[in-house]
Write an enzyme that holds these catalytic residues in place. Structure first.
Site, PDB file in Angstrom:
ATOM      1  N   ASP A 200       0.821  -1.213   0.000  1.00  0.00           N
ATOM      2  CA  ASP A 200       0.000   0.000   0.000  1.00  0.00           C
ATOM      3  C   ASP A 200       0.854   1.262   0.000  1.00  0.00           C
ATOM      4  O   ASP A 200       0.604   2.201  -0.760  1.00  0.00           O
ATOM      5  CB  ASP A 200      -0.975  -0.016   1.189  1.00  0.00           C
ATOM      6  CG  ASP A 200      -0.293  -0.317   2.512  1.00  0.00           C
ATOM      7  OD1 ASP A 200       0.796  -0.913   2.510  1.00  0.00           O
ATOM      8  OD2 ASP A 200      -0.841   0.060   3.558  1.00  0.00           O
ATOM      9  N   ASP A 228       0.827  -9.870   3.107  1.00  0.00           N
ATOM     10  CA  ASP A 228      -0.236  -9.566   4.079  1.00  0.00           C
ATOM     11  C   ASP A 228      -1.638  -9.654   3.464  1.00  0.00           C
ATOM     12  O   ASP A 228      -2.620  -9.743   4.184  1.00  0.00           O
ATOM     13  CB  ASP A 228      -0.060  -8.154   4.653  1.00  0.00           C
ATOM     14  CG  ASP A 228       1.167  -8.058   5.541  1.00  0.00           C
ATOM     15  OD1 ASP A 228       1.895  -9.060   5.648  1.00  0.00           O
ATOM     16  OD2 ASP A 228       1.400  -6.986   6.120  1.00  0.00           O
ATOM     17  N   LYS A 271       1.333 -32.821  24.901  1.00  0.00           N
ATOM     18  CA  LYS A 271       1.779 -32.098  26.095  1.00  0.00           C
ATOM     19  C   LYS A 271       1.989 -30.606  25.856  1.00  0.00           C
ATOM     20  O   LYS A 271       2.201 -29.859  26.799  1.00  0.00           O
ATOM     21  CB  LYS A 271       3.041 -32.736  26.668  1.00  0.00           C
ATOM     22  CG  LYS A 271       4.267 -32.609  25.812  1.00  0.00           C
ATOM     23  CD  LYS A 271       5.484 -33.161  26.531  1.00  0.00           C
ATOM     24  CE  LYS A 271       6.714 -32.938  25.697  1.00  0.00           C
ATOM     25  NZ  LYS A 271       7.669 -33.991  25.695  1.00  0.00           N
ATOM     26  N   TYR A 272       1.945 -30.151  24.597  1.00  0.00           N
ATOM     27  CA  TYR A 272       2.217 -28.733  24.353  1.00  0.00           C
ATOM     28  C   TYR A 272       1.038 -28.022  23.725  1.00  0.00           C
ATOM     29  O   TYR A 272       0.322 -28.583  22.899  1.00  0.00           O
ATOM     30  CB  TYR A 272       3.374 -28.562  23.361  1.00  0.00           C
ATOM     31  CG  TYR A 272       4.726 -28.931  23.898  1.00  0.00           C
ATOM     32  CD1 TYR A 272       5.218 -28.318  25.049  1.00  0.00           C
ATOM     33  CD2 TYR A 272       5.518 -29.866  23.242  1.00  0.00           C
ATOM     34  CE1 TYR A 272       6.481 -28.653  25.534  1.00  0.00           C
ATOM     35  CE2 TYR A 272       6.768 -30.202  23.719  1.00  0.00           C
ATOM     36  CZ  TYR A 272       7.240 -29.597  24.860  1.00  0.00           C
ATOM     37  OH  TYR A 272       8.471 -29.917  25.338  1.00  0.00           O
ATOM     38  N   MET A 279       2.526 -13.556  10.332  1.00  0.00           N
ATOM     39  CA  MET A 279       2.650 -12.176   9.855  1.00  0.00           C
ATOM     40  C   MET A 279       1.336 -11.615   9.338  1.00  0.00           C
ATOM     41  O   MET A 279       0.397 -12.344   9.060  1.00  0.00           O
ATOM     42  CB  MET A 279       3.693 -12.087   8.750  1.00  0.00           C
ATOM     43  CG  MET A 279       5.022 -11.590   9.246  1.00  0.00           C
ATOM     44  SD  MET A 279       6.080 -11.170   7.854  1.00  0.00           S
ATOM     45  CE  MET A 279       7.609 -10.870   8.739  1.00  0.00           C
TER      46      MET A 279
HETATM   47  P1  FBP Z   1       4.975  -5.333   2.971  1.00  0.00           P
HETATM   48  O1  FBP Z   1       3.701  -4.689   3.357  1.00  0.00           O
HETATM   49  O2  FBP Z   1       6.032  -4.392   2.592  1.00  0.00           O
HETATM   50  O3  FBP Z   1       4.754  -6.375   1.903  1.00  0.00           O
HETATM   51  O4  FBP Z   1       5.550  -6.125   4.205  1.00  0.00           O
HETATM   52  C1  FBP Z   1       4.717  -6.843   5.035  1.00  0.00           C
HETATM   53  C2  FBP Z   1       5.465  -7.570   6.111  1.00  0.00           C
HETATM   54  O5  FBP Z   1       5.888  -8.828   5.662  1.00  0.00           O
HETATM   55  C3  FBP Z   1       4.568  -7.670   7.340  1.00  0.00           C
HETATM   56  O6  FBP Z   1       3.815  -8.842   7.341  1.00  0.00           O
HETATM   57  C4  FBP Z   1       5.547  -7.555   8.469  1.00  0.00           C
HETATM   58  O7  FBP Z   1       4.963  -6.944   9.583  1.00  0.00           O
HETATM   59  C5  FBP Z   1       6.610  -6.661   7.923  1.00  0.00           C
HETATM   60  O8  FBP Z   1       6.609  -6.864   6.540  1.00  0.00           O
HETATM   61  C6  FBP Z   1       7.961  -6.949   8.485  1.00  0.00           C
HETATM   62  O9  FBP Z   1       8.817  -5.946   8.088  1.00  0.00           O
HETATM   63  P2  FBP Z   1      10.397  -6.069   8.085  1.00  0.00           P
HETATM   64  O10 FBP Z   1      10.770  -6.854   6.880  1.00  0.00           O
HETATM   65  O11 FBP Z   1      10.845  -4.663   7.954  1.00  0.00           O
HETATM   66  O12 FBP Z   1      10.806  -6.726   9.352  1.00  0.00           O
END
Ligand code: FBP
Length: 696
Positions: A200, A228, A271-272, A279
């Site tokens: 975005d 995402d 057990k876990y 993400m």
């Molecule tokens: P984009 O929106 O740039 O595709 O990235 C998403 C993401 O993979 C998220 O899921 C995560 O929170 C973030 O990147 C992690 O960022 P970084 O690579 O900077 O640790």
């Protein structure tokens, strides 16, 4: 002799079998590079034309109208195949071009195929056209660091995951200086077009670059990328233009494979509880797809929480003629209770194990945390605006930051004026653990986003779960159910009458097959007291061994294993869906460029349908933008799409919650999607979320 000795390492290294099995180029790689994704029907024609479509409407933000005047009136463009156009069209379409492409933000599987599609379409139109790949993300544009993409480079990375060919970065081209340098780079390379493959924020950047570079005659095209899954575009009337960003399917499948393996493991050694954070910085699309793919016992969906209303509290307040405002939206404490409830119910049927999926961005949907994030964003932004230096440089340690907040709170009290941070905020903030305070105060990324991936969300939540389970244990309501047949066997073997002891120990001896120890029995001492009270044993006697054994089996230990799924999925080789999707996105990009578009995002409609129905289009970016708080300021950005709680996919997950929790005797309901299979028939051809939403 020595050069024939099989134990000699030099000899061993020269062995053809050793060389074959240790070679980087394995069969999987060979097969992947060989695969040529099919082209959408429209690309079967040698040329494509754009048909403007004003059927789709957008609610245009006034700020977007002001800041992006030259691209705000763009329409949706539908690609149409063209077999024998006029010469003038051919000349325009096939002219020699210089095109730059950049990856921006987190990696997403399929990016290399966008390059492959673009490269092949561009070279087919004119073999003299050059494609440049900017290195390390937008920094490559600002600093003019680029390589020329060649056919062998494209072949080497075809159908492979990550963004390794030209790498990526998160720099935002957000200052006049960076914009000027970018324009300079485009001039130096003689670029006709710049392609930004990003999420975005990067597509937001693409819109501003498109606006800025109109006078330089440089076209700018965006491509919807992010695991995402939060770039999903609909028009104002709800017509789907882009059902999903690329990379989502692969990441979800990769996470699901690992998580379903944990389901099998946890159901085997019983057990876990496996706590799986997945993400998705804000939106819970990945968690939702994982739920559909694996049927894990509990999956939290952030978007579900803000709609939560605690009816009981509202009713209680209403009885007193009052309104309980805290009953709207879920608190962290309440969320932990919901999780505990599931854990306790499974334990009652003998299942003191399971799998919980937690979306990385869940805290964004918890009211109290959301308030902290907004307040701290504002404080940090105000500090940076009024000082020459930076908040994080001036207050490097947590204690320094806390002291600064304390000062703000003190000042607001002493001066009796409104402040973003008051003593109540400070008290509440001091109640949360240090590592979490540190997380909330962490530096925002270059786009002003809160970096959820750096926060130990699962630790915060599971800390509360642990505390509450201890309370439940102490009040006797967290117990492991014991199978009646097992109980009878153990007591029978020890020469004791199970029917005599049963009603003394268990609260449901006569009416259940899974027996629960009475809540009043919470230790060996209280067990002995219960037996003495019923005169089953005397004060001097010890608890009979079989009874103690049964009691010990009923005492739950809450043992967890914590996992984070994110970076692994981003680096996974793409699913066939993502290979085909991204290759066709690359072809679409070229078509948009060849037809003179700018400020458009390449997309494919009907992703939720069979491949034959896929329809390449261009979506105008500017009308999709709205104002959002970033770094304490309202900023024009592309709107993120979060999980719609009215969508079919969410409603179906909700309807299956009870079944997948499986808090009943018998088997769990886990589903095993298996690893991402590139070849063969058993690979699914699109995300389940898409299939369901298309039906809903
Ligand atoms: P984009 O929106 O740039 O595709 O990235 C998403 C993401 O993979 C998220 O899921 C995560 O929170 C973030 O990147 C992690 O960022 P970084 O690579 O900077 O640790």
């Amino acid at each position: 002799m020595k050069d024939k000795d099989p134990n000699n390492i030099e000899v061993l290294l020269k062995n053809p079998e050793v060389q074959a099995v240790t070679n980087n180029i394995n069969q999987e790689l060979i097969e992947r590079r060989k695969y040529i994704p099919p082209k959408c029907k429209v690309f079967k024609s040698p040329y494509t034309l754009l048909k403007e479509d004003d059927f789709f409407n957008f609610n245009i933000d006034e700020e977007a109208r002001k800041l992006l005047p030259n691209i705000i009136h763009n329409n949706v463009q539908i690609l149409v195949g063209l077999d024998s156009p006029e010469e003038s069209f051919k000349d325009r379409y096939c002219k020699k071009r210089h095109i730059g492409i950049v990856f921006s933000g987190g990696p997403a599987p399929g990016g290399h195929n966008v390059i492959a599609g673009l490269y092949e379409a561009a070279k087919k139109a004119n073999p003299k056209t050059k494609i440049y790949g900017f290195l390390l993300g937008p920094d490559g544009i600002v600093e003019n660091e680029a390589i020329e993409i060649t056919g062998s480079l494209v072949d080497a990375y075809r159908n492979l995951g990550g963004f390794t060919m030209i790498k990526t970065g998160r720099t935002k081209i957000d200052t006049k200086e960076k914009m000027a340098l970018s324009r300079e780079t485009c001039k130096r390379l003689g670029l006709d077009a710049l392609v930004i493959v990003g999420g975005d924020d990067s597509n937001t950047n693409a819109a501003f670059l498109a606006q800025e570079m109109i006078e330089d005659n440089v076209q700018v095209i965006g491509v919807p990328k992010t695991i995402d899954g939060d770039i999903q575009v609909r028009d104002a009337d709800g017509h789907i233009l882009c059902a999903m960003s690329f990379g989502f399917h692969t990441a979800a499948r990769a996470f699901s494979n690992s998580i379903s393996n944990l389901c099998t493991d946890s159901g085997s050694d019983v057990k876990y509880w496996h706590i799986c954070k997945v993400m998705g910085r804000v939106a819970s699309h990945l968690a939702l797809e994982v739920a559909l793919q694996t049927h894990a016992n509990m999956t939290l969906i952030g978007e579900d929480l803000c709609d939560f209303i605690d009816k009981k509290r509202i009713e209680e307040a209403a009885k007193k003629n009052d309104i309980d405002y805290t009953a709207y939206g879920m608190t962290l404490r309440h969320l932990s209770r919901v999780i505990c409830n599931g854990i306790v119910r499974r334990a009652e049927v003998g299942k003191n194990y399971g799998v919980i999926v937690i979306p990385e961005g869940i805290l964004e949907f918890v009211n109290e945390i959301q308030v902290f994030i907004i307040k701290l964003n504002t404080i940090i932004a105000e500090y940076n605006d009024t000082h020459d230096t930076d908040f994080h440089t001036d207050f490097p340690a947590l204690e320094d930051k806390l002291e600064y907040l304390r000062r703000l709170a003190r000042r607001s009290r002493e001066e009796q004026r409104f402040s973003v941070w008051n003593t109540r905020d400070d008290d509440l903030f001091n109640d949360i653990p240090g590592f979490f305070q540190e997380g909330l105060l962490m530096e925002r990324d270059s786009h002003g986003n809160f970096q959820f991936s750096q926060v130990k969300t699962e630790k915060v939540l599971m800390g509360l779960v642990n505390d509450y389970l201890n309370i439940l244990k102490e009040n006797g309501s967290y117990k492991i159910g014991i199978e009646k047949s097992y109980y009878r066997k153990v007591l029978g073997k020890g020469g004791l009458d199970p029917d005599y002891f049963g009603p003394i120990i268990f609260k449901n001896y006569n009416d259940a097959e899974l027996l629960l120890v009475k809540p009043s029995i919470i230790s060996v001492k209280t067990l002995k007291m219960a037996l003495e009270k019923e005169q089953a044993i005397s004060e001097a006697e010890e608890i009979p061994k079989p009874i103690e054994k049964i009691y010990q089996k009923s005492v739950p230990k809450f043992k967890t294993q914590v996992h984070f799924y994110g970076y692994d999925g981003r680096g996974n080789n793409p699913t066939r869906f993502d290979c085909n999707y991204t290759y066709n996105l690359g072809l679409t990009v070229f078509s948009l460029i060849a037809n003179g578009s700018t400020g458009q995002m390449a997309a494919i409609r009907n992703l939720e349908k069979d491949f034959e129905k896929w329809e390449p289009i261009g979506i105008p970016i500017a009308p999709l933008m709205h104002l959002e708080e970033r770094k304490g300021k309202l900023t024009l950005v592309l709107e993120k799409s979060i999980v719609d709680v009215n969508s079919a996919s969410f409603r179906i997950v909700k309807a299956f919650r009870e079944k997948w929790l499986a808090a009943v005797p018998g088997d769990d309901n886990y589903r095993h999607p298996g690893p991402i299979r590139f070849a063969g028939e058993s690979e699914e051809d699109r995300p389940i979320t898409l299939v369901l939403n298309a039906l809903g």
